[in-house]
Design an enzyme around this catalytic site. Sequence first.
Site, PDB file in Angstrom:
ATOM      1  N   ASP A  73       0.851  -1.174   0.000  1.00 16.69           N
ATOM      2  CA  ASP A  73       0.000   0.000   0.000  1.00 16.69           C
ATOM      3  C   ASP A  73       0.903   1.245   0.000  1.00 16.69           C
ATOM      4  OD1 ASP A  73      -3.234   0.508   1.591  1.00 16.69           O
ATOM      5  OD2 ASP A  73      -2.143   1.720   0.126  1.00 16.69           O
TER       6      ASP A  73
ATOM      7  N   GLU B  15     -10.652   6.606   4.360  1.00 18.72           N
ATOM      8  CA  GLU B  15      -9.619   6.053   5.249  1.00 18.72           C
ATOM      9  C   GLU B  15      -9.692   6.634   6.652  1.00 18.72           C
ATOM     10  OE1 GLU B  15      -6.456   6.086   1.616  1.00 18.72           O
ATOM     11  OE2 GLU B  15      -5.806   5.112   3.453  1.00 18.72           O
TER      12      GLU B  15
END
Length: 619
Positions: A302, A493
């Site tokens: 990521d 997020e």
Amino acid sequence: MRGSEAVRPSSAGRDRRRDVIRPPIDHTISEMTLSEKIGQMTQVSNESITPAEVSDHAIGSVLSGGNGNPEPNTPEVWSDMVGSYAEAATRTRLGVPLLYGVDAVHGHSNVGGATVFPHNIGLGAAGDDELVLRIGEATAAEMLATGVGWAFAPTIAVPQDIRWGRTYEGYGRDPSLVSAMGAALITGLQRSEPGRPRALACAKHFVGDGATSWGTAPRFDFVDWWDGWGDGWQIDQGDARISEVELRSIHLRPYIAAIQAGVMTVMASYNSWNGAKLHAHRGLLTDVLKGELGFAGFVVSDWMGVDQIDPSYGTGVATAINAGIDMVMVPDEYRRFIAAMTEAVTTGLIPMSRIDDAVRRILRAKTAAGLFADGLERPPLEVIGSADHRALAAEAVRRSAVLLKNDGALPIAPVVDSLRIAGEAADDIGLQCGGWTVGWQGGTGRTTSGTTLLEGLQALGHADVAFEPAGRFVDAARADLGIVCIAERPYAEGPGDCAAPDASEADRKVFAKMRRDCEKLVLVIYSGRPLAVADLIEQADAVVAAWLPGSEAGALADVLTGRFPFEAHTSQPWPGSLEDLGQPEAPPLYPTGHGLHTAQVAMTAEQSPAGAARTAVER
Ligand code: GLC
């Protein structure tokens, strides 16, 4: 492998290359230098590299992160931008084609004018894998039209705590539902069509991203991206403190389905499992994912995920690659990454066999995407935001809206003497789309094209509907029927982590005013998760959870007026109070699977443009 002359795709989407003979992957690897191999394992943000630098460093992948849009943000400019990077890759010694990745998590949603589908929590409520497969196909077509071949989707998290800012990216609480929806999206995205390139999906985030505990989000002093986010970053990227049995039975299951569906890439998760970072977890990344489950594609890190492993960047890089990461989403300081990799290999910290395995996996995926094939034709740019795709999105909106309560206020009659609608969200594209739309955190106002709930009602003959965002109507008389649309502000997020998911004070004021002024009141909720609004639900005559419906929220008018039935079921439990949050044993206001059904309302021909004709029954 000899280079090929890739010309910039014309607006008709043709992408011609001179015929070249492509040797098998292992022969290509045997020809590659160490720097060319490392280049294939390097993914860089488009904001941090030029096409010329892609050529210089033989970079294998470029991405647009959530804010990586070109300006102006149009399909044509996207196509030119992506084409310039693709062309640059063909100018390297071996001409290995470039793979461009984006977060096409609910349509090609970075791109202005693209079709934006409901976020996954809504698709989970619809629970129809065939619908999700078609959404995957439409998303792939819009991506490929701009030259983008890789979607960092689906998220197959199984969110356990709705305070998590990524709850809406998950299809729901049930691993079987998540498995079915994730596999369907992968099948749709990766569907191959003769003569056309093939998009790649990415199952993420491996593994346990939806299992983390509140308050365990990391605070690495050697990585500063946490500051200034309010009470965000509390649970996102945290620690999944669960047994192996729970990890396997809930969070690993969707990956088995994803691999069976042929997913070619997996993204490693930021979270830890019982204190061990997934980006450094050889047991899970290699022994389980690649060994036990037989995953043959490649694992991508990521965004700066490798940076979180160790205060020494070089140690972190070596640890991540040896654990099983095959490509690193650096995404900015790629020269530092290349240097660290070169050092690690030349000192023997990373064996060449690991490098070759990673490159083999990457080239295998690029082959599956058709990147080495010649004369493939991309879909034309006109597919982006096409009427067909918007009709599909409208169908998904209707199928994902959950009727939580209805004391007779719905369906809205074809003719209502005084119909009022309040709440800024009733006419705000940004609020109906949520995060990961045009920008990472989403936005408000006309951020992209689409239809709002207000416009949907007006299009169905309620042209006289009175709209006041604050609910302050000039006419002092009570209205027969009011609709109030409340919404969470967009987020993505960790910034979306929230201790108390609730209606905002401003929305509560609008609701109270409408409650006083309307005989019957319908509450419509735009949110990435259930909200603790039991008091508002109690006061409303009908309540619809619309989740984050995307660009075609106007289709909500179809179900509110009975032209189409309500058939969806909430894929997460709905809390009775803020105190219930984080308390799995607390009885919910509505359990997972709740949703009232209605049927199409009998309409005369002139009343129902859709031509629906069935008697309304409450089941
Ligand atoms: C983000 C997300 C991931 C996304 C990536 C690229 O931090 O965790 O889901 O695909 O970066 O934008």
